[in-house]
Scaffold this active site. Structure first.
Site, short mmCIF file in Angstrom:
data_model
loop_
_atom_site.label_atom_id
_atom_site.label_comp_id
_atom_site.label_asym_id
_atom_site.label_seq_id
_atom_site.Cartn_x
_atom_site.Cartn_y
_atom_site.Cartn_z
N ASP A 193 0.81 -1.21 0.00
CA ASP A 193 0.00 0.00 0.00
C ASP A 193 0.85 1.26 0.00
O ASP A 193 0.40 2.32 -0.43
CB ASP A 193 -0.93 -0.02 1.22
CG ASP A 193 -1.87 1.17 1.24
OD1 ASP A 193 -2.59 1.37 0.25
OD2 ASP A 193 -1.90 1.90 2.25
N MET A 274 -7.37 5.70 3.19
CA MET A 274 -7.52 6.85 2.29
C MET A 274 -6.31 7.07 1.41
O MET A 274 -6.33 7.97 0.56
CB MET A 274 -7.77 8.11 3.14
CG MET A 274 -9.08 8.11 3.90
SD MET A 274 -10.52 8.00 2.78
CE MET A 274 -10.33 9.49 1.84
N ARG A 275 -5.26 6.28 1.59
CA ARG A 275 -4.07 6.50 0.77
C ARG A 275 -4.37 6.30 -0.71
O ARG A 275 -3.82 7.00 -1.57
CB ARG A 275 -2.93 5.59 1.23
CG ARG A 275 -1.62 5.86 0.48
CD ARG A 275 -0.45 5.06 1.02
NE ARG A 275 0.02 5.61 2.28
CZ ARG A 275 -0.05 4.97 3.44
NH1 ARG A 275 -0.58 3.76 3.49
NH2 ARG A 275 0.41 5.51 4.54
N ALA A 276 -5.25 5.37 -1.03
CA ALA A 276 -5.58 5.13 -2.43
C ALA A 276 -6.18 6.37 -3.08
O ALA A 276 -5.85 6.73 -4.21
CB ALA A 276 -6.54 3.95 -2.55
N VAL A 279 -3.31 9.02 -3.53
CA VAL A 279 -2.38 8.67 -4.60
C VAL A 279 -3.05 8.79 -5.97
O VAL A 279 -2.44 9.29 -6.93
CB VAL A 279 -1.83 7.24 -4.39
CG1 VAL A 279 -1.04 6.78 -5.61
CG2 VAL A 279 -0.96 7.19 -3.15
#
Length: 651
Positions: A193, A274-276, A279
């Site tokens: 991730d 929430m990283r997706a 990014v």
């Protein structure tokens, strides 16, 4: 000799695009390149460095500070405004798999800190990669704590070294690029991730393309400089386009409509955290700048999702990465406003943009079992994996870092100290001071500093956990296939494989049936390969138990030479019957005797029914192994048994 030109690489448009977007916007988080061996992954990454614009750095600064905005905390600073500077090419720093932690993040000179009271910091590879590229080939083989360090630095833009109360921090902003062959094992989902983008690469099956690859490679090897010259203009044009996109990047706007599309897509694919979303947004902005636009469109979101989401959909190590193109298009349409914007192509406006085929769709989970390697009965599928008990290797080892058995490691709790030269690790400040203190008068100490000699240095001895070789020796005879026993057995073994993945073990699989045994999977860190072999395992025939144990012993002998520090754990999965030959039982006992006392073993007893012979328990006695019924492999079962015993004693 000039490196292979970036524009001379044949095919792989998705990888080309991902590398370019990460170069335009390092905030994307780098690229993880997954693919089989021999697909030019490393060649393309090394060629990328030649396309990046040069950087201005302060003279004599080991940390590549920007003269316009120098790092105020730079260990070589502070740098005054207008400090002398020079321009140099962007660096490509390669991190070897076997690098020590101090080589990666840097080290402190403890002797100077004690004697002179100064912080003498020797920069590592993270400092060298600042404002450039950091390339890790076979990143899945890197120790987990080093991968964590790299990804933390890439996310924070800083590297921090702390040793015995002394702390040093410096800027470390770089484009992180990792390559890996999934056949050699997967990264943990948490580490996957942290990579911004991922690309799956594979060699082309088109003969014409393969011919062109070989032709260009041979031409490069015959005349590297001449070959590179043929593509110099194309590389220069691409470099100019990247620099133009970098200048345009701050001007690109991300409208609310595009943000809603990103949120809809990420929610549709049920990615964690929430990283997706972040990014994907950064990648869409970079793609818009690459296309020469000042506002993000649906096309940019589509491309960003195809690169940023596939590796974030994995729910367990046996799931294949990938996203469904149909699901992606539906999510984009669901988030479309009532009327298309002026710069929007509208929903379903055509095929995905140029950049190669999309990653193959994945539905998650394992493929349904079918076929197999032959046998009297068809393969039986496994059920859902559960949390398994932890089986440990006896004693204390010194193997690869992991989470199974006790070991002396570089990380862990301090259990003692040792002098320099035995097995150096992290310096131990208090022990070093104690060693040097009695000699201060004889050494003529006159000032406040401590007079320290190399022989005074003491290093921490730490105890942590290691990964082991877990070798499964599985009975695939007809007795195991009876009464649907194999379903329960495969579920238990699959659960132990998942446990091995989480504990960073190496795994292997030996099976025995009919008249012999075979090594179904040589020892590997790819537990999903073991799960695949297990899924296709058929049953039938007699039970050559002796042959299975002898084959396991042979595999363990070979691995002891190949990887001597990785201690083995043998898991024998059987009901204990030995029916191959007139003297099958006696030969099985003799084979067990060869393994007894030399390897930690567990016998998973698969016998079921009311009439039980207890043969697996006898085998465990001959092996000196722990005897565990298959129904007690689950950790919850063990916890329940313990609670029952405690309650019984209390009553």
């Amino acid at each position: 000799m000039k490196p292979y030109p970036f524009t001379a690489v044949v095919g792989m448009p998705d990888l080309r695009l991902a590398l370019v977007l990460s170069s335009i916007s390092p905030a994307v988080g780098g690229v993880l390149v997954r693919g089989e061996k021999g697909t030019a992954k490393s060649t393309m990454v090394r060629a990328l460095a030649g396309l990046l614009p040069g950087v201005d750095v302060v003279d004599a600064c080991r940390f590549s500070c920007d003269p316009v905005e120098p790092d105020p905390a730079c260990p070589d600073g502070p740098h005054a405004e207008g400090s002398p500077a020079h321009r140099r090419p962007a660096r490509l720093v390669e991190l070897p798999v076997g690098a020590a932690e101090d080589r990666v993040i840097g080290s402190l000179n403890l002797e100077r800190a004690l004697a002179d009271g100064v912080t003498d910091f020797q920069p590592g590879l993270l400092a060298a990669a600042h404002r450039g590229l950091l390339y890790v080939d076979e990143v899945n083989l890197l120790h987990d704590h080093l991968v964590d360090t790299l990804l933390d630095a890439a996310a924070m833009g800083r590297a921090t070294v702390e040793r015995e109360g002394v702390s040093v921090s410096h800027a470390a902003r770089f484009v992180l690029i990792g390559t890996m062959n999934p056949e050699e094992g997967e990264l943990r989902p948490q580490l996957l991730d942290r990579f911004g983008l991922t690309v799956e690469v594979a060699s082309s099956r088109d003969p014409e393309l393969r011919v062109e690859v070989v032709r260009r490679r041979l031409a490069y090897e015959a005349d590297p400089d001449g070959f590179a010259g043929q593509y110099a203009a194309a590389d220069a044009e691409l470099a100019a386009d990247i620099e133009a996109a970098q200048r345009l990047l701050p001007s690109v706007k991300l409208p609310d409509e595009a943000l809603r599309q990103i949120a809809e897509v990420c929610a549709s694919f049920e990615v964690d955290g929430m990283r997706a979303d972040i990014v994907t947004a950064r990648t869409a902005v970079a793609h818009a700048a690459w296309a020469g636009r000042t506002e993000v469109t649906t096309d940019d979101v589509r491309v960003a999702a195809r690169l940023a989401l596939p590796h974030r959909r994995r729910r367990n190590p046996f799931d294949a990465p990938g996203i469904s193109e149909e699901q992606l298009e539906q999510a984009l349409q669901d988030a479309e406003p009532e009327g298309p914007g002026p710069d929007d192509d509208g929903p379903g406006s055509g095929a995905p943009p140029e950049g190669g085929d999309a990653p193959p769709p994945s539905q998650g989970g394992q493929e349904p079992s079918g076929g197999g390697s032959g046998g009297d009965q068809k393969p039986v599928g496994a059920g859902e994996a559960f949390r398994a008990r932890r089986f440990e290797v006896k004693g204390t080892g010194e193997g690869a870092a992991g989470r199974r058995s006790r070991a002396i490691t570089d990380n862990g709790r301090t259990i003692g100290v040792q002098p320099a030269g035995t097995k150096d690790g992290h310096p131990h400040l208090l022990a070093t001071v104690r060693a040097a203190a009695p000699h201060q008068r004889s050494r003529g100490r006159s000032g406040a500093g401590l007079v320290v000699r190399p022989q005074d240095l003491r290093f921490a001895r730490r105890e942590g956990r290691e990964g082991n070789l877990v070798l499964f020796c599985v009975d695939a005879s007809g007795s195991m296939g009876a009464r649907q026993r194999m379903h329960e057995v495969k579920t238990a073994v699959l659960s132990l494989l998942l446990d091995a993945y989480q504990r960073r073990d190496k795994v292997g699989l030996v099976t025995f049936r009919a008249s012999g045994a075979e090594l179904a999977l040589p020892p590997t860190i790819s537990v999903d390969a073991a799960a695949s072999r297990l899924d296709g395992l058929a049953t039938g025939g007699r039970t050559p138990l002796a042959e299975g144990l002898l084959e396991a012993a042979r595999v363990l002998r070979i691995e002891a030479v190949r990887d001597p520090l990785r201690r083995p754990l043998l898991v024998v999965v059987t009901d204990g019957r030995a029916t191959s030959g007139a003297d099958a039982v006696q030969r099985a006992r003799q084979a067990a005797g060869l393994l007894a006392g030399t390897v930690t073993s567990v016998v998973m007893d698969c016998e079921s029914g009311k009439m039980r012979l207890g043969l697996a328990a006898e085998l465990a006695d001959h092996l000196g192994a722990e005897h565990v019924p298959v129904a007690e492999v689950a950790a919850d079962t063990l916890a329940g048994a313990v609670r029952s015993r405690i309650s019984g004693k209390a009553a």
